[in-house]
Enzyme design. Sequence first.
Site, PDB file in Angstrom:
ATOM      1  N   ASN A 148      -7.587   7.760  -2.543  1.00 59.35           N
ATOM      2  CA  ASN A 148      -6.506   6.989  -2.155  1.00 59.35           C
ATOM      3  C   ASN A 148      -5.573   7.878  -1.816  1.00 59.35           C
ATOM      4  O   ASN A 148      -5.674   8.764  -2.925  1.00 59.35           O
ATOM      5  CB  ASN A 148      -5.827   5.683  -3.049  1.00 59.35           C
ATOM      6  CG  ASN A 148      -4.686   5.394  -2.351  1.00 59.35           C
ATOM      7  OD1 ASN A 148      -4.101   5.883  -2.223  1.00 59.35           O
ATOM      8  ND2 ASN A 148      -4.404   3.878  -2.959  1.00 59.35           N
ATOM      9  N   LYS A 177      -8.773  -2.831  -5.977  1.00 58.03           N
ATOM     10  CA  LYS A 177      -7.509  -2.452  -5.918  1.00 58.03           C
ATOM     11  C   LYS A 177      -7.872  -0.828  -6.316  1.00 58.03           C
ATOM     12  O   LYS A 177      -8.841  -0.592  -6.511  1.00 58.03           O
ATOM     13  CB  LYS A 177      -7.106  -3.093  -6.081  1.00 58.03           C
ATOM     14  CG  LYS A 177      -7.174  -3.246  -7.728  1.00 58.03           C
ATOM     15  CD  LYS A 177      -6.201  -4.250  -8.136  1.00 58.03           C
ATOM     16  CE  LYS A 177      -6.579  -4.608  -9.524  1.00 58.03           C
ATOM     17  NZ  LYS A 177      -5.513  -5.369 -10.231  1.00 58.03           N
ATOM     18  N   ILE A 199       4.028  -1.514  -4.724  1.00 56.59           N
ATOM     19  CA  ILE A 199       3.154  -2.064  -5.712  1.00 56.59           C
ATOM     20  C   ILE A 199       3.592  -0.996  -7.129  1.00 56.59           C
ATOM     21  O   ILE A 199       3.384  -1.313  -8.195  1.00 56.59           O
ATOM     22  CB  ILE A 199       2.149  -2.573  -5.381  1.00 56.59           C
ATOM     23  CG1 ILE A 199       2.224  -3.309  -4.378  1.00 56.59           C
ATOM     24  CG2 ILE A 199       1.300  -3.477  -6.432  1.00 56.59           C
ATOM     25  CD1 ILE A 199       3.181  -4.858  -4.878  1.00 56.59           C
ATOM     26  N   GLY A 200       3.179   0.178  -6.358  1.00 50.15           N
ATOM     27  CA  GLY A 200       3.077   1.500  -7.576  1.00 50.15           C
ATOM     28  C   GLY A 200       2.018   1.302  -7.767  1.00 50.15           C
ATOM     29  O   GLY A 200       1.521   2.152  -8.927  1.00 50.15           O
ATOM     30  N   CYS A 243      -1.556   8.683  -3.110  1.00 47.73           N
ATOM     31  CA  CYS A 243      -0.826   8.843  -4.320  1.00 47.73           C
ATOM     32  C   CYS A 243       0.237  10.067  -4.541  1.00 47.73           C
ATOM     33  O   CYS A 243      -0.728  10.687  -3.923  1.00 47.73           O
ATOM     34  CB  CYS A 243      -2.367   9.225  -5.930  1.00 47.73           C
ATOM     35  SG  CYS A 243      -3.064   7.405  -5.721  1.00 47.73           S
TER      36      CYS A 243
END
Length: 163
Positions: free
Chosen positions: A127, A44, A70-71, A130
């Site tokens: 990712n 994750k 989810i953040g 963000c």
Amino acid sequence: MNMSVNIAGVEWKNPVTVASGTFGSGAEFADFVDLNKLGAVTTKGVAHVPWPGNPTPRVAETYGGMMNAIGLQNPGVEKVVNEELHKLKEVYDDLVIANVGGHSVTEYVETCKKFNDAETVFAVELNISCPNVKGGGMAFGTDPEVASTLVKEVKKVLKKPLI
């Protein structure tokens, strides 16, 4: 049947990995699936410091499926490198891709540096969904120039393949 593939200069036994963000740090799923059948485990999102994520409720059913917010809850890179990757190594003996998130280019760079010495991690995945707090809160991936700058800065310090 030989399912091996070469990705980023590394031989995988097969091209199957889990979607980042859906599989925790990996070890949590050892009771449900034989992790060693995967070509790689993708963690994750991991940030430079722990992120608590968004308050609950985080998931809502919709007419067409579900929505989540989810953040990017995570324990931070120090805990992932010093604890969670070791737990994963106990149940999985192959390739790990670390998914990295951040709120600034500096945060991404600092987190990626920590994975340079993590033996179990062979590659880092950025990712870019963000929020860029220095760029007005828009995701890094919404602006090609910002995404390009992020990738260039990470590549300067990362000693592993970048995805």
